[in-house]
Design a protein around this motif. Structure first.
Motif, PDB file in Angstrom:
ATOM      1  N   MET A 182       0.838  -1.202   0.000  1.00 34.75           N
ATOM      2  CA  MET A 182       0.000   0.000   0.000  1.00 34.75           C
ATOM      3  C   MET A 182       0.871   1.250   0.000  1.00 34.75           C
ATOM      4  O   MET A 182       1.752   1.406   0.822  1.00 34.75           O
ATOM      5  CB  MET A 182      -0.892  -0.003   1.245  1.00 34.75           C
ATOM      6  N   ASN A 183       0.609   2.167  -0.936  1.00 32.00           N
ATOM      7  CA  ASN A 183       1.323   3.444  -0.981  1.00 32.00           C
ATOM      8  C   ASN A 183       0.376   4.579  -0.627  1.00 32.00           C
ATOM      9  O   ASN A 183      -0.486   4.959  -1.422  1.00 32.00           O
ATOM     10  CB  ASN A 183       1.931   3.680  -2.369  1.00 32.00           C
ATOM     11  N   GLN A 226     -11.096   7.876   6.846  1.00 33.55           N
ATOM     12  CA  GLN A 226     -10.426   7.083   5.810  1.00 33.55           C
ATOM     13  C   GLN A 226      -8.914   7.187   5.955  1.00 33.55           C
ATOM     14  O   GLN A 226      -8.187   6.195   5.794  1.00 33.55           O
ATOM     15  CB  GLN A 226     -10.851   7.567   4.412  1.00 33.55           C
ATOM     16  N   GLU A 227      -8.429   8.383   6.267  1.00 36.04           N
ATOM     17  CA  GLU A 227      -6.992   8.585   6.470  1.00 36.04           C
ATOM     18  C   GLU A 227      -6.506   7.733   7.650  1.00 36.04           C
ATOM     19  O   GLU A 227      -5.453   7.093   7.585  1.00 36.04           O
ATOM     20  CB  GLU A 227      -6.697  10.061   6.741  1.00 36.04           C
ATOM     21  N   ALA A 228      -7.299   7.720   8.719  1.00 35.92           N
ATOM     22  CA  ALA A 228      -6.945   6.925   9.890  1.00 35.92           C
ATOM     23  C   ALA A 228      -6.923   5.434   9.557  1.00 35.92           C
ATOM     24  O   ALA A 228      -6.028   4.701   9.994  1.00 35.92           O
ATOM     25  CB  ALA A 228      -7.934   7.201  11.027  1.00 35.92           C
ATOM     26  N   LEU A 229      -7.895   4.977   8.769  1.00 34.37           N
ATOM     27  CA  LEU A 229      -7.955   3.564   8.395  1.00 34.37           C
ATOM     28  C   LEU A 229      -6.751   3.159   7.540  1.00 34.37           C
ATOM     29  O   LEU A 229      -6.192   2.071   7.706  1.00 34.37           O
ATOM     30  CB  LEU A 229      -9.254   3.284   7.628  1.00 34.37           C
ATOM     31  N   GLN A 287      -3.671   0.525   8.651  1.00 39.78           N
ATOM     32  CA  GLN A 287      -3.138  -0.587   7.874  1.00 39.78           C
ATOM     33  C   GLN A 287      -1.634  -0.442   7.660  1.00 39.78           C
ATOM     34  O   GLN A 287      -0.881  -1.402   7.758  1.00 39.78           O
ATOM     35  CB  GLN A 287      -3.857  -0.661   6.525  1.00 39.78           C
ATOM     36  N   LEU A 288      -1.211   0.801   7.405  1.00 40.87           N
ATOM     37  CA  LEU A 288       0.199   1.059   7.117  1.00 40.87           C
ATOM     38  C   LEU A 288       1.076   0.857   8.345  1.00 40.87           C
ATOM     39  O   LEU A 288       2.184   0.309   8.260  1.00 40.87           O
ATOM     40  CB  LEU A 288       0.351   2.487   6.595  1.00 40.87           C
ATOM     41  N   ALA A 334      -1.811  -0.024  13.539  1.00 41.79           N
ATOM     42  CA  ALA A 334      -2.222   0.761  14.707  1.00 41.79           C
ATOM     43  C   ALA A 334      -3.713   0.545  15.002  1.00 41.79           C
ATOM     44  O   ALA A 334      -4.421  -0.151  14.265  1.00 41.79           O
ATOM     45  CB  ALA A 334      -1.945   2.236  14.458  1.00 41.79           C
ATOM     46  N   ASN A 335      -4.189   1.146  16.086  1.00 43.82           N
ATOM     47  CA  ASN A 335      -5.592   1.106  16.483  1.00 43.82           C
ATOM     48  C   ASN A 335      -6.212   2.489  16.300  1.00 43.82           C
ATOM     49  O   ASN A 335      -5.541   3.509  16.519  1.00 43.82           O
ATOM     50  CB  ASN A 335      -5.732   0.684  17.954  1.00 43.82           C
ATOM     51  N   ILE A 336      -7.485   2.535  15.942  1.00 46.15           N
ATOM     52  CA  ILE A 336      -8.164   3.807  15.703  1.00 46.15           C
ATOM     53  C   ILE A 336      -9.115   4.127  16.844  1.00 46.15           C
ATOM     54  O   ILE A 336      -9.901   3.275  17.268  1.00 46.15           O
ATOM     55  CB  ILE A 336      -8.948   3.797  14.381  1.00 46.15           C
TER      56      ILE A 336
END
Length: 303
Positions: free
Chosen positions: A1-2, A182-185, A189-190, A193-195
């Protein structure tokens, strides 16, 4: 993922190691084919004030300083980051934020990364720090970095806004909330982490019961709280975020966000920052500007 492909890092001329560069390199290490540019803005007022030299002579002196600084800085980078591929650029400019914004626009950078520190709020009224200029005027996301780690299974706090009236148009409000989440999600993934979602709702004005004798402050406060809970839980469910990770508190956004960051020991806060130009760009009060001085973690501001 980029997520970020073209990162602009603002170099710190005084402090080493380069905290912002280390953070950018970490982001790059979690992706493929990421380009990192390091911009160092230098300026010395004394070379502008002297009347002993012509403008051409002053320009030559400035160019010579830039060349020497580039040699010195390149040597330091090779020592601190021997395996990193970094595009270093030095510019002479008396307003660093203008150079940063110009560079970001010219080269289509998708993220600006800069180290930050606490600002004196009284002096900031007279002189706006570079950080605040970037938060107000940058067209791409700005990541302000403090000196700490991003551990695996760390916590990201996404600050969500809720309008107080259902009669108001919520299109823009929903749009920025969705973008923040969406940025947090994607960063979840990158970075593995937890949201956590954070929301602040206004408390009842202290003197309203005196001004309006029949006003039921308790009922009003409960109604506002329920409105925010309903909106937040609906938003969380849409993105498969559990209720346990939804935090709703009464108070000013900057205070509530700071409390939640401390409670969950967050590494990063994501929030929206409106782009401001002209006269409005000189006003103090943007939530992002107040939050950055009250948290002990990084802040990612989206437009």
């Amino acid at each position: 993922m980029n997520k970020y492909k073209n990162i602009l890092v603002v170099a710190d001329q005084v402090n080493t190691p380069q905290v912002a560069l280390s953070r950018a390199l970490y982001l790059a290490s979690q992706q493929d084919n990421v380009s990192i540019s390091l911009l160092l803005v230098i300026y010395d007022l004394s070379y502008e004030l002297t009347s002993l030299f012509s403008s051409d002579e002053r320009q030559s002196m400035q160019d010579a300083i830039v060349v020497e600084e580039q040699k010195s800085f390149t040597k330091q980078l090779e020592q601190d980051y021997p395996d990193a591929k970094i595009n270093l650029k030095l510019v002479w400019h008396k307003r660093p934020f203008e150079s940063i914004l110009e560079e970001a626009k010219l080269n289509n950078h998708d993220l600006i990364v800069k180290s930050t520190h606490d600002h004196n709020k009284l002096s900031a009224v007279m002189f706006t720090p570079t950080d605040w200029h970037l938060l107000r005027k940058s067209q791409c996301p700005v990541l302000l970095v403090k000196d700490h780690d991003w551990p695996i299974n760390g916590n990201i706090v996404a600050a969500i806004q809720v309008l107080e009236s259902t009669n108001l148009s919520t299109q823009d409000d929903d749009s920025i909330n969705e973008r923040i989440t969406q940025e947090a999600l994607q960063l979840k993934q990158l970075l593995n982490a937890n949201i956590h979602l954070a929301n602040a709702y206004p408390s009842t004005p202290e003197h309203i019961s005196i001004e309006i004798p029949n006003f039921d402050a308790v009922a009003y406060n409960q109604e506002i709280e329920e409105h925010h809970k309903t909106a937040m839980y609906t938003h969380a469910e849409k993105f498969n975020i559990t209720k346990e990770n939804v935090h709703i508190q009464s108070g000013a956004p900057e205070d509530v966000i700071a409390d939640i960051v401390q409670d969950v020991d967050a590494e990063l806060v994501i929030l929206g920052a409106p782009t401001r130009n002209g006269f409005s760009a000189f006003l103090i009060g943007n939530t992002a500007e107040m939050v950055i001085d009250s948290i002990n973690c990084d802040l990612l501001a989206l437009k």
